[in-house]
Design a protein around this motif. Structure first.
Motif, PDB file in Angstrom:
ATOM      1  N   VAL A  66       0.478  -1.058   0.063  1.00 29.41           N
ATOM      2  CA  VAL A  66      -0.068  -0.097  -0.337  1.00 29.41           C
ATOM      3  C   VAL A  66       0.863   1.204  -0.118  1.00 29.41           C
ATOM      4  O   VAL A  66       0.490   2.432  -0.468  1.00 29.41           O
ATOM      5  N   PHE A  67       2.045   1.184   1.180  1.00 27.34           N
ATOM      6  CA  PHE A  67       2.894   2.175   0.891  1.00 27.34           C
ATOM      7  C   PHE A  67       3.831   2.192  -0.395  1.00 27.34           C
ATOM      8  O   PHE A  67       3.550   3.713  -0.946  1.00 27.34           O
ATOM      9  N   ALA A  68       4.227   1.284  -1.044  1.00 20.15           N
ATOM     10  CA  ALA A  68       4.211   1.848  -2.833  1.00 20.15           C
ATOM     11  C   ALA A  68       3.555   2.537  -3.234  1.00 20.15           C
ATOM     12  O   ALA A  68       4.216   3.290  -4.139  1.00 20.15           O
ATOM     13  N   VAL A  69       2.187   1.959  -3.722  1.00 19.04           N
ATOM     14  CA  VAL A  69       1.393   2.357  -4.578  1.00 19.04           C
ATOM     15  C   VAL A  69       1.277   4.030  -3.957  1.00 19.04           C
ATOM     16  O   VAL A  69       1.293   5.061  -4.903  1.00 19.04           O
ATOM     17  N   ARG A  86       6.773  15.489   7.843  1.00 17.07           N
ATOM     18  CA  ARG A  86       6.388  14.566   7.720  1.00 17.07           C
ATOM     19  C   ARG A  86       5.990  13.283   6.540  1.00 17.07           C
ATOM     20  O   ARG A  86       6.401  12.668   7.361  1.00 17.07           O
ATOM     21  N   GLY A  87       6.115  13.587   5.401  1.00 13.07           N
ATOM     22  CA  GLY A  87       5.874  12.332   4.584  1.00 13.07           C
ATOM     23  C   GLY A  87       7.196  11.611   4.685  1.00 13.07           C
ATOM     24  O   GLY A  87       7.388  10.814   4.887  1.00 13.07           O
ATOM     25  N   LEU A  88       8.588  12.290   5.134  1.00 13.24           N
ATOM     26  CA  LEU A  88       9.714  11.874   4.606  1.00 13.24           C
ATOM     27  C   LEU A  88      10.091  10.986   5.874  1.00 13.24           C
ATOM     28  O   LEU A  88      10.649   9.770   6.324  1.00 13.24           O
ATOM     29  N   SER A  89       9.095  11.089   6.944  1.00 17.60           N
ATOM     30  CA  SER A  89       9.418  10.452   8.168  1.00 17.60           C
ATOM     31  C   SER A  89       9.103   9.037   7.674  1.00 17.60           C
ATOM     32  O   SER A  89       9.255   8.326   8.358  1.00 17.60           O
ATOM     33  N   GLY A  94       8.765   3.114   7.267  1.00 13.58           N
ATOM     34  CA  GLY A  94       8.593   1.920   5.787  1.00 13.58           C
ATOM     35  C   GLY A  94       9.724   1.036   5.769  1.00 13.58           C
ATOM     36  O   GLY A  94       9.451   0.427   5.758  1.00 13.58           O
ATOM     37  N   ILE A  95      10.571   1.828   5.101  1.00 14.63           N
ATOM     38  CA  ILE A  95      12.151   1.259   5.045  1.00 14.63           C
ATOM     39  C   ILE A  95      12.297   0.291   6.482  1.00 14.63           C
ATOM     40  O   ILE A  95      12.755  -0.930   6.710  1.00 14.63           O
ATOM     41  N   GLY A  96      12.000   1.019   7.537  1.00 14.71           N
ATOM     42  CA  GLY A  96      12.440   0.183   9.002  1.00 14.71           C
ATOM     43  C   GLY A  96      12.180  -1.593   8.937  1.00 14.71           C
ATOM     44  O   GLY A  96      12.295  -2.306   9.391  1.00 14.71           O
ATOM     45  N   ALA A 101      10.687  -7.039   7.939  1.00 12.51           N
ATOM     46  CA  ALA A 101      10.157  -8.726   7.387  1.00 12.51           C
ATOM     47  C   ALA A 101      11.482 -10.048   7.393  1.00 12.51           C
ATOM     48  O   ALA A 101      10.462 -10.576   7.115  1.00 12.51           O
ATOM     49  N   VAL A 102      11.835  -9.301   7.093  1.00 13.01           N
ATOM     50  CA  VAL A 102      13.329  -9.956   7.370  1.00 13.01           C
ATOM     51  C   VAL A 102      13.868 -10.811   8.137  1.00 13.01           C
ATOM     52  O   VAL A 102      13.834 -12.168   8.546  1.00 13.01           O
ATOM     53  N   VAL A 103      13.919 -10.168   9.652  1.00  8.93           N
ATOM     54  CA  VAL A 103      13.140 -10.944  11.023  1.00  8.93           C
ATOM     55  C   VAL A 103      11.941 -11.925  11.106  1.00  8.93           C
ATOM     56  O   VAL A 103      12.303 -13.168  11.493  1.00  8.93           O
TER      57      VAL A 103
END
Length: 113
Positions: A66-69, A86-89, A94-96, A101-103
């Motif tokens: 959803v975030f990518a869309v 706000r958006g960059l935060s 999201g990158i975190g 997901a990997v964990v």
């Protein structure tokens, strides 16, 4: 069968939390952003400690799709996520979730108690 349902439920919750985070991250700054980030990380933290820790990866997948869309925008030039503090935060948060997901894919972390 129940594991599949847990993963589907986690995916659906990830989609819902992502939509909610995108909706509230700009309201009442910084509380809206704080609510979005805390909720986005509280759910997978809870899932990693549950009986199926890999469902945290399903949650993260739903959140990130959803975030990518939302980040790609629309052809008309409309956007959901502005390129400001706000958006960059929220993007950094999201990158975190990629790490979450990997964990989750590795089976999560079990507590000793």
């Amino acid at each position: 069968m129940t594991r599949l349902l847990r993963h589907l439920a986690a995916l659906a919750v990830g989609v819902l939390v992502s939509v909610a985070a995108l909706a509230v991250h700009r309201s009442a700054f910084p509380l809206g952003l704080l609510l979005a980030v805390v909720t986005s990380y509280a759910v997978p933290w809870w899932l990693l400690r549950g009986p199926v820790p890999r469902s945290a990866a399903s949650y993260s997948l739903g959140w990130l799709v959803v975030f990518a869309v939302a980040v790609t925008g629309r052809p008309e030039g409309d956007f959901v996520l502005a390129q400001d503090l706000r958006g960059l935060s929220l993007m950094v948060a999201g990158i975190g979730l990629v790490v979450v997901a990997v964990v989750g894919l590795t089976g999560g972390r079990r507590s000793s108690t």
